[in-house]
Design a protein around this motif. Structure first.
Motif, PDB file in Angstrom:
ATOM      1  N   TYR A  22      41.420 -10.859 -56.256  1.00 40.77           N
ATOM      2  CA  TYR A  22      41.538 -11.004 -57.468  1.00 40.77           C
ATOM      3  C   TYR A  22      40.518 -12.123 -58.227  1.00 40.77           C
ATOM      4  O   TYR A  22      40.298 -11.666 -59.095  1.00 40.77           O
ATOM      5  N   LYS A  80      45.487  -9.797 -65.621  1.00 43.16           N
ATOM      6  CA  LYS A  80      45.559  -9.226 -64.459  1.00 43.16           C
ATOM      7  C   LYS A  80      46.908  -8.288 -64.302  1.00 43.16           C
ATOM      8  O   LYS A  80      46.847  -7.385 -63.616  1.00 43.16           O
ATOM      9  N   TRP A  81      47.958  -8.253 -65.210  1.00 46.21           N
ATOM     10  CA  TRP A  81      49.245  -7.672 -65.176  1.00 46.21           C
ATOM     11  C   TRP A  81      49.165  -6.485 -66.503  1.00 46.21           C
ATOM     12  O   TRP A  81      48.872  -6.792 -67.710  1.00 46.21           O
ATOM     13  N   ARG A 114      49.086  -4.445 -61.252  1.00 49.11           N
ATOM     14  CA  ARG A 114      48.294  -5.746 -61.146  1.00 49.11           C
ATOM     15  C   ARG A 114      46.824  -5.399 -60.961  1.00 49.11           C
ATOM     16  O   ARG A 114      46.745  -4.516 -59.731  1.00 49.11           O
ATOM     17  N   TYR A 128      43.659  -0.974 -59.141  1.00 45.74           N
ATOM     18  CA  TYR A 128      44.993  -1.877 -59.193  1.00 45.74           C
ATOM     19  C   TYR A 128      46.223  -1.243 -58.373  1.00 45.74           C
ATOM     20  O   TYR A 128      45.670  -0.214 -57.786  1.00 45.74           O
TER      21      TYR A 128
END
Length: 235
Positions: A22, A80-81, A114, A128
């Motif tokens: 991440y 990130k979502w 994500r 993702y």
């Protein structure tokens, strides 16, 4: 229960992977002008809508499955979502020397994606993982089935259309690439696990709209084209 554990293990693996990569994802840029004023620019898109064009591509090679699907996702904060949804209509037909049946119906999927990583030079290009809940409605017609016996004449019968439904979980991984400004191309591979099967009275749900023909588990792919609803992009 075994199918559910398979899905959980698959998705848990990619969640662990995401915790390690991440740090590669950062789509926020700070621009300082000649007067020293800071402008925070976020290059990630907000709302994207599009269509899955894998159905016509697959139909070039096999006429067992045909259908259409529309897709959408929306970026949340932190960046990130994404929340995501897909919906469509699919028809599956199988014909052999014993059985000829057609299952068709609408389906809808809802879930989240994500981001694991993105390109440093083009932060809108992302890799993702995601998860979906899928509801599929089925209408199955057994066009013909054949019973053969060495003692009796061959018997061929049919079964009228009967309705059913399937609830499934889906884990997926994919990429989205910005090919032009506001236009994206995406590839996704998924694994689907039926968790609740409301079967028709006389026949099983051998084809699940949105997933494919019954296997243990069900694997598939999608190829999508999307358009971003433009926004100012500055805060």
């Amino acid at each position: 229960m075994i199918k559910l554990r398979t899905f959980v293990s698959f998705f848990s693996f990619f969640l662990l992977l995401s915790s390690g990569v991440y740090a590669q994802y950062d789509s926020t840029k700070v621009i300082i002008d000649s007067l020293g004023k800071k402008t925070i620019f976020n290059s990630s898109p907000r709302l994207r809508i599009g269509a899955d064009i894998s159905y016509p591509v697959r139909y070039l090679f096999t006429n067992e499955i045909k259908g259409f699907e529309v897709v959408a996702d929306y970026r949340l904060k932190p960046n990130k979502w994404f929340i995501a949804a897909e919906g469509g209509y699919a028809t599956g037909t199988q014909i052999d020397s014993v059985l000829n049946y057609t299952t068709q119906g609408p389906y809808i999927k809802v879930g989240a994606d994500r981001i694991l990583s993105c390109s440093n030079k083009r932060p809108n290009n992302i890799f993702y993982i995601g998860a979906r809940y899928c509801y599929s409605s089925t209408s199955t017609t057994v066009n013909s089935y054949t019973i053969r016996s060495s003692y009796w004449p061959t018997l061929t019968e049919s079964i009228p259309s009967e309705s059913g439904s399937v609830h499934s979980l889906e884990g997926l991984m994919g990429v989205k690439v910005e090919i032009f400004k506001h236009f994206f191309m995406g590839w996704t591979a998924f694994i689907g696990i039926p968790i609740s099967n409301n079967k028709p009275e006389s026949f099983d749900n051998l084809f699940i709209p949105g997933l494919g023909f019954q296997h243990d588990p069900i694997f598939g792919f999608n190829y999508t084209l999307l358009f971003t609803i433009p926004s100012s992009g500055k805060k």
